[in-house]
Design an enzyme around this catalytic site. Structure first.
Site, PDB file in Angstrom:
ATOM      1  N   GLY A 179       0.819  -1.220   0.000  1.00  0.00           N
ATOM      2  CA  GLY A 179       0.000   0.000   0.000  1.00  0.00           C
ATOM      3  C   GLY A 179       0.850   1.265   0.000  1.00  0.00           C
ATOM      4  O   GLY A 179       0.383   2.345  -0.346  1.00  0.00           O
ATOM      5  N   LYS A 181      -2.832   2.906  -4.418  1.00  0.00           N
ATOM      6  CA  LYS A 181      -3.480   4.059  -3.843  1.00  0.00           C
ATOM      7  C   LYS A 181      -2.907   5.410  -4.324  1.00  0.00           C
ATOM      8  O   LYS A 181      -3.681   6.320  -4.597  1.00  0.00           O
ATOM      9  CB  LYS A 181      -3.526   3.947  -2.319  1.00  0.00           C
ATOM     10  CG  LYS A 181      -4.461   2.816  -1.837  1.00  0.00           C
ATOM     11  CD  LYS A 181      -5.804   2.916  -2.500  1.00  0.00           C
ATOM     12  CE  LYS A 181      -6.902   1.933  -2.133  1.00  0.00           C
ATOM     13  NZ  LYS A 181      -6.705   0.740  -1.432  1.00  0.00           N
ATOM     14  N   HIS A 222     -13.342   4.126  -4.571  1.00  0.00           N
ATOM     15  CA  HIS A 222     -12.804   3.026  -3.762  1.00  0.00           C
ATOM     16  C   HIS A 222     -13.937   2.013  -3.619  1.00  0.00           C
ATOM     17  O   HIS A 222     -14.610   1.967  -2.592  1.00  0.00           O
ATOM     18  CB  HIS A 222     -12.373   3.587  -2.398  1.00  0.00           C
ATOM     19  CG  HIS A 222     -11.557   2.658  -1.571  1.00  0.00           C
ATOM     20  ND1 HIS A 222     -11.595   2.658  -0.190  1.00  0.00           N
ATOM     21  CD2 HIS A 222     -10.660   1.698  -1.910  1.00  0.00           C
ATOM     22  CE1 HIS A 222     -10.755   1.749   0.278  1.00  0.00           C
ATOM     23  NE2 HIS A 222     -10.177   1.152  -0.742  1.00  0.00           N
ATOM     24  N   SER A 265     -11.360   0.783   3.967  1.00  0.00           N
ATOM     25  CA  SER A 265     -10.474  -0.373   4.017  1.00  0.00           C
ATOM     26  C   SER A 265     -10.806  -1.225   5.240  1.00  0.00           C
ATOM     27  O   SER A 265     -11.022  -0.700   6.325  1.00  0.00           O
ATOM     28  CB  SER A 265      -9.032   0.107   4.132  1.00  0.00           C
ATOM     29  OG  SER A 265      -8.766   1.041   3.117  1.00  0.00           O
ATOM     30  N   CYS A 290     -13.471  -3.227   5.743  1.00  0.00           N
ATOM     31  CA  CYS A 290     -14.875  -3.256   6.160  1.00  0.00           C
ATOM     32  C   CYS A 290     -15.729  -4.187   5.300  1.00  0.00           C
ATOM     33  O   CYS A 290     -16.932  -3.992   5.164  1.00  0.00           O
ATOM     34  CB  CYS A 290     -15.473  -1.862   6.136  1.00  0.00           C
ATOM     35  SG  CYS A 290     -14.735  -0.751   7.330  1.00  0.00           S
ATOM     36  N   GLY A 291     -15.108  -5.184   4.680  1.00  0.00           N
ATOM     37  CA  GLY A 291     -15.898  -6.210   3.994  1.00  0.00           C
ATOM     38  C   GLY A 291     -16.091  -6.018   2.503  1.00  0.00           C
ATOM     39  O   GLY A 291     -16.952  -6.654   1.907  1.00  0.00           O
ATOM     40  N   LYS A 292     -15.275  -5.178   1.874  1.00  0.00           N
ATOM     41  CA  LYS A 292     -15.430  -4.965   0.430  1.00  0.00           C
ATOM     42  C   LYS A 292     -15.157  -6.254  -0.354  1.00  0.00           C
ATOM     43  O   LYS A 292     -15.920  -6.620  -1.243  1.00  0.00           O
ATOM     44  CB  LYS A 292     -14.460  -3.867  -0.018  1.00  0.00           C
ATOM     45  CG  LYS A 292     -15.167  -2.791  -0.763  1.00  0.00           C
ATOM     46  CD  LYS A 292     -14.493  -1.469  -0.985  1.00  0.00           C
ATOM     47  CE  LYS A 292     -13.081  -1.259  -1.220  1.00  0.00           C
ATOM     48  NZ  LYS A 292     -11.947  -1.757  -0.849  1.00  0.00           N
TER      49      LYS A 292
HETATM   50  C1  SPV Z   1      -6.779  -0.601   1.517  1.00  0.00           C
HETATM   51  O1  SPV Z   1      -6.253  -0.496   2.641  1.00  0.00           O
HETATM   52  O2  SPV Z   1      -7.797   0.013   1.192  1.00  0.00           O
HETATM   53  C2  SPV Z   1      -6.200  -1.493   0.524  1.00  0.00           C
HETATM   54  C3  SPV Z   1      -4.836  -1.926   0.722  1.00  0.00           C
HETATM   55  O3  SPV Z   1      -6.834  -1.764  -0.447  1.00  0.00           O
HETATM   56  S1  SPV Z   1      -3.738  -0.638   0.456  1.00  0.00           S
HETATM   57  O4  SPV Z   1      -2.982  -0.969  -0.720  1.00  0.00           O
HETATM   58  O5  SPV Z   1      -2.896  -0.559   1.635  1.00  0.00           O
HETATM   59  O6  SPV Z   1      -4.464   0.597   0.274  1.00  0.00           O
HETATM   60 MN    MN Z   2      -8.572  -0.348  -0.629  1.00  0.00          MN
END
Ligand code: SPV
Ligand code: MN
Length: 660
Positions: free
Chosen positions: A241, A248, A270, A292, A294-296
């Protein structure tokens, strides 16, 4: 306010100081062997070539390797990442494990900055650094950072080649783990890079170097995003991440692109994308936002036609439909609590019921090479090795709390094509899938019901704007319950008002003739908040109920099912849910549970509205429409309160608002 591109100095080009294409080619000749020189000569875009040369000039690597996505290059990545120790093999063929530093287990929010020009605004929720300071830090840190190492260059696309809302990106890194993870997550666009840049009118550029991989150096870690030059920089870290910058950081550039250059045309969200098969075999596609952790991923996997679990690029097609593509081709999913019961499809890969490539991160590895994580459904492990070193079940931290076997943000990285319900044809089609349902959800223990549908597009925008969610382990140092507008807030670079404005314009556009329905979802209501012992945090439902909520929404999208008309939107009738629970998940759905889930706790909802109003009133240039919607909903709720007191049962909601 407009975001001005190419403003201020392009830090990378200035530090690299390669000014002409001839100088660039000379540098490539020095650093590339014949094979890689032949590869790089296929790229014609001179600006991109100059940037690559400038990265090489800054990093001073031993050599340059180009990742074209060929089978040979994919294999080189797999071999190198084992050879250099960034991953190790597990007992199942194709399964490997990577550890990040204990301090680098999630997004490093406090070390992530937007690079800005002197007078530029960013979201009040984000950190910013003026260009001159970022310049100095990058120069002092990144010059010579790849000495003795290979600089890898990957050409990936954020979306299927040719899709209207896809943008290509270049990723430069000395970490083969980052390349490996990227190969799983993004389509390689080497063969089409020039055309894609031409079509999209832009591309993103990203550079990363992992530095020393030492805990004592984690304070030097930075993730910088230069919005003006759509270039990102990452150093002294490895967590994907923070380092796989297409994810991101480039999502943030994509949000900027949609918000400032594609108003009423595109949005960047997102969101998962998934399809559900409805009556008569029809396919209905959903796009759903959740913060992030929360069940996506779980929600996306419930669909019969899985498309993606993290991001959605959406646009209005000429035929008036809302289209979406997943900018990714793999998943980087959270492992905690993933088990056969709640996530059967994913578990087939994770427990090797079928062959697949999988990178596990920050899990426990038992002596026999089995990866283990908290909530995996098997008897709890007693010992093994994890990202902290040797682990035993009786280990305690400084406060005396047990140390779990895996990090709460430990993840698995797999190709979507290995997921049985992935609809590859639809997911890789540049035409995208038509979205009929948009959902918004968060970790909300005490206020909103499991599902409710906006009465019109404006109310849908307001559902997105009003997400409220408990912090998860996906950000280092995050605590408490926070506002999470559109579940996209950490990735909205500019003022929230600009983004909100773009949302209202997009969804209300006359060109969007086939409007989706927009709904709120909440899987996190607790017994404690619905009349039980206040400390009881047991959830009112379970993961598999997701299918029931989606099925109800599928029918509602075609107006084939009636709903209760309430001041905040439409909610399901008991008889319909009872039938759906039985038919889709063979589960009894007691009236008592329905009453707990769908009674309105008016004081909570009103307090929620007041909190949102207060927060948005501080936002400069916030569209007035949001306040009108809040006020109207609030009046309706107050009227209910006058009639029924502060807890209102579904029957009373029917009596007051009727069924539509
Ligand atoms: C999130 O945390 O929303 C992710 C992983 O999808 S990250 O790449 O860390 O953002
Ligand atoms: Mn994410």
């Amino acid at each position: 306010m407009l975001l001005e591109l190419k403003k201020g100095v392009d830090i990378l080009s200035d530090i690299g100081a390669v000014k002409s294409i001839d100088e660039a080619r000379k540098l490539f000749e020095e650093k590339c062997d014949d094979e890689n020189l032949a590869k790089i000569n296929k790229i014609k875009n001179e600006k991109a070539l100059l940037k690559i040369a400038n990265a090489a000039s800054m990093f001073q690597p031993e050599d340059i390797w180009l990742n074209t996505g060929s089978e040979a290059d994919l294999q080189t990545t797999r071999d190198k990442v084992i050879e250099n120790g960034e991953e190790f093999k597990l007992k199942v063929d194709g399964h490997t494990c990577h550890y990040d530093l204990p301090e680098d287990q999630a997004r490093l929010v406090k070390q992530t900055y937007y690079i800005v020009n002197e007078e530029e605004d960013v979201s009040v929720l984000a950190k910013k650094l003026v260009r001159s300071e970022a310049y100095d830090y990058i120069k002092n840190t990144m010059v010579g950072m790849m000495k003795g190492r290979t600089m890898t260059v990957s050409f990936w696309n954020r979306g299927p080649v040719g899709a209207k809302a896809a943008i290509p990106a270049v990723m430069i890194t000395d970490s083969y783990y980052v390349v490996h993870a990227g190969n799983i997550l993004y389509p390689n666009v080497f063969e089409h890079f020039d055309e894609e840049v031409e079509r999209a009118g832009t591309y993103f550029f990203n550079v990363h170097s992992y530095g020393t991989f030492k805990s004592e150096d984690i304070s030097k870690a930075r993730i910088y995003m230069d919005r003006s030059w759509q270039t990102s920089y990452s150093m002294y870290c490895t967590y994907a991440g923070n380092t796989l910058l297409l994810k991101k950081p480039n999502h943030r550039f994509h949000v900027d692109h949609s918000t400032y250059y594609r108003v009423e045309k595109e949005i960047s969200e997102h969101m998962f994308i998934t399809g559900l098969t409805g009556p008569g075999g029809r396919k209905t596609y959903f796009a759903g936002a959740a913060p992030s952790g929360c069940g996506k991923t779980t929600t996306a996997m419930v669909g019969t036609d899985f498309i993606g679990d993290d991001l959605a690029q959406m646009w209005i097609e000429d035929d008036g439909t809302l289209r979406a593509v997943n900018p990714e081709i793999g998943i980087f999913g959270i492992l905690k609590d993933v088990n056969r019961k709640g996530d059967p499809e994913l578990m087939k890969i994770l427990r090797a019921d079928k062959p697949a490539e999988c990178i596990y991160t920050n899990v426990l590895i038992e002596k026999d090479g089995t990866p283990r994580w908290v909530g995996d459904g098997d008897p709890e492990p007693t010992e093994g090795k994890n990202y902290l070193g040797q682990w035993k079940a009786d280990m305690k931290d400084k406060e005396g709390n047990p140390i779990p076997c895996s990090n709460p943000n430990s993840r698995c990285n797999v190709y979507c094509t290995d997921i049985s319900n992935y609809n590859k044809e639809a997911a890789t089609d540049p035409a995208g899938v038509p979205i009929k349902v948009i959902t918004y959800s968060g970790r909300d223990s005490d206020t909103m019901p499991p599902v409710w549908v906006a009465k019109n597009p404006d109310e849908g925008v307001v559902i997105g704007a009003s997400i409220q969610s408990a912090a998860t382990a996906t950000e280092v140092g995050a605590k408490g319950v926070r506002r999470q507008p559109w579940a996209n807030q950490p990735f909205i670079p500019g003022p929230l008002a600009d983004y909100m404005n773009a949302q209202f314009k997009f969804i209300n556009s006359d060109k969007l003739t086939q409007k989706p329905i927009m709904a709120g979802l909440n899987y996190f209501l607790t017994y404690g908040a619905r009349g039980g012992d206040p400390d009881d945090t047991k959830l009112l439902g379970e993961k598999k109920d997701v299918k029931a909520w989606l099925t109800w929404l599928e029918l509602r999208a075609y107006n084939e099912i009636k709903a209760i008309d309430t001041p905040i939107g439409y909610i399901p009738l008991y008889e319909d849910l009872k039938k759906i629970f039985d038919e889709t998940i063979s589960k009894e759905y007691p009236k008592e549970l329905y009453d707990k889930q769908f009674s309105f706790y008016l004081d909570n909802i009103i307090a929620r509205i007041d909190l949102q109003k207060e927060a948005y009133s501080k936002e400069k240039d916030c569209p007035q429409r949001i306040f009108e919607v809040y006020d109207e909903q609030r009046r309706g709720l107050e009227a209910l309160k006058e009639k029924y007191e502060s807890i209102v049962l579904p029957e009373q909601l029917i009596e007051a608002g009727g069924v539509k």
